[in-house]
Design an enzyme around this catalytic site. Structure first.
Site, PDB file in Angstrom:
ATOM      1  N   ASN A 126       5.952   6.759  -2.302  1.00 36.67           N
ATOM      2  CA  ASN A 126       6.944   6.073  -3.017  1.00 36.67           C
ATOM      3  C   ASN A 126       8.166   5.572  -2.337  1.00 36.67           C
ATOM      4  O   ASN A 126       9.134   5.353  -2.601  1.00 36.67           O
ATOM      5  CB  ASN A 126       7.487   7.250  -4.253  1.00 36.67           C
ATOM      6  CG  ASN A 126       6.403   7.822  -5.050  1.00 36.67           C
ATOM      7  OD1 ASN A 126       5.573   6.979  -5.635  1.00 36.67           O
ATOM      8  ND2 ASN A 126       6.548   9.330  -5.118  1.00 36.67           N
ATOM      9  N   ARG A 127       7.695   5.073  -1.041  1.00 42.29           N
ATOM     10  CA  ARG A 127       8.470   4.615  -0.121  1.00 42.29           C
ATOM     11  C   ARG A 127       9.607   5.503   0.208  1.00 42.29           C
ATOM     12  O   ARG A 127      10.746   5.164   0.735  1.00 42.29           O
ATOM     13  CB  ARG A 127       9.337   3.407  -0.706  1.00 42.29           C
ATOM     14  CG  ARG A 127       8.049   2.024  -0.694  1.00 42.29           C
ATOM     15  CD  ARG A 127       7.267   1.729   0.324  1.00 42.29           C
ATOM     16  NE  ARG A 127       6.623   0.767   0.208  1.00 42.29           N
ATOM     17  CZ  ARG A 127       5.381   0.411  -0.020  1.00 42.29           C
ATOM     18  NH1 ARG A 127       4.755   1.561  -0.434  1.00 42.29           N
ATOM     19  NH2 ARG A 127       4.704  -0.613  -0.118  1.00 42.29           N
ATOM     20  N   LEU A 128       9.448   6.765  -0.036  1.00 40.97           N
ATOM     21  CA  LEU A 128      10.657   7.958   0.559  1.00 40.97           C
ATOM     22  C   LEU A 128      10.125   8.331   2.167  1.00 40.97           C
ATOM     23  O   LEU A 128       9.780   9.432   2.091  1.00 40.97           O
ATOM     24  CB  LEU A 128      10.550   9.049  -0.394  1.00 40.97           C
ATOM     25  CG  LEU A 128      10.830   8.646  -1.924  1.00 40.97           C
ATOM     26  CD1 LEU A 128      10.971   9.961  -2.368  1.00 40.97           C
ATOM     27  CD2 LEU A 128      12.320   8.164  -1.751  1.00 40.97           C
ATOM     28  N   ARG A 144       0.723  -1.152  -0.115  1.00 39.95           N
ATOM     29  CA  ARG A 144       0.029   0.242   0.004  1.00 39.95           C
ATOM     30  C   ARG A 144       0.802   1.209   0.106  1.00 39.95           C
ATOM     31  O   ARG A 144       2.159   1.021   0.317  1.00 39.95           O
ATOM     32  CB  ARG A 144      -0.968   0.030   1.172  1.00 39.95           C
ATOM     33  CG  ARG A 144      -0.146   0.342   2.554  1.00 39.95           C
ATOM     34  CD  ARG A 144      -1.317   0.141   3.775  1.00 39.95           C
ATOM     35  NE  ARG A 144      -0.530   0.259   4.946  1.00 39.95           N
ATOM     36  CZ  ARG A 144      -0.528   1.612   5.566  1.00 39.95           C
ATOM     37  NH1 ARG A 144      -1.109   2.495   5.123  1.00 39.95           N
ATOM     38  NH2 ARG A 144      -0.002   1.554   6.974  1.00 39.95           N
TER      39      ARG A 144
END
Length: 211
Positions: free
Chosen positions: A189-191, A8
């Site tokens: 964005n997994r940042l 997610r």
């Protein structure tokens, strides 16, 4: 569905250095209050990690019962596995997994036992059945059946029916003197945003960590 396919996005917002207070407890207390206000189940639940004499890590969920500038406080049976491990190696790690808020807080430090006065004050504030439960369970010991616990509970409940429940000699608590606190906020964005507070001679240093 394959587990590797489950994912997610984290879109609740970020954490920026300009928003960080100098004292990590100020941010932790804000996040804790927000977790409570959000209606999270067990917002005070934390994963407590200890290590045995062989270097094997163990984890379990414990409830945070108090927090101030001296540290994080929790209570336990002093004969439990975690208490036995902490008596050999006082280093400890705590993790608050506030998943629905896309947040985690990781704490490292070392423990000291609470005084008898501190333990008695908290023990006296517990519901009576919880006080009796402390007498019943030989925490982390092997038992043959649940029925033994239930029978012991009824026995002790009858024993203390007409009076106060005394503090068991084997029940106590620990204060975690923390030397680092990391705040993790999920990002798109997994940042993800990660900030690590570390205690130094001149106060707290703050570093941003790569996600």
């Amino acid at each position: 569905m394959e587990l590797a396919d489950y994912r997610r996005e984290y879109l609740r917002g970020g954490l920026r250095r300009k928003d960080l207070p100098a004292d990590p407890l100020a941010l932790f207390e804000t996040w804790m209050q927000q977790a409570i206000a959000a209606g999270l189940a067990d917002p005070t639940a934390m994963v407590v990690a200890t290590v045995d004499e062989r270097g094997q890590p163990f984890q379990r969920i414990v409830l945070l019962k108090h927090l101030d500038e001296r540290g994080f406080v929790f209570y336990t049976n002093l004969g439990s596995r975690k208490a036995s491990q902490l008596s050999v190696n006082p280093r400890i790690s705590l993790l608050f997994p506030w998943h629905s808020l896309e947040r985690q807080v990781h704490v490292t430090g070392a423990v000291e036992k609470l005084t008898t006065v501190e333990v008695m004050k908290y023990f006296g504030s517990r519901p009576k059945d919880s006080q009796i439960g402390a007498w019943v369970s030989p925490q982390s010991s092997r038992i043959s059946a649940r029925g033994l616990l239930e029978a012991k509970f009824l026995e002790m409940k009858q024993k203390f029916a007409s009076g106060e429940v005394p503090l068991p000699s084997f029940w106590g608590g620990f204060r975690v003197h923390f030397d680092s606190i990391e705040f993790w906020q999920g990002g798109a964005n997994r940042l993800h945003d990660r900030f690590l507070y570390q205690r130094g001679d001149d106060g707290w240093t703050i570093d941003r960590l790569a996600p």
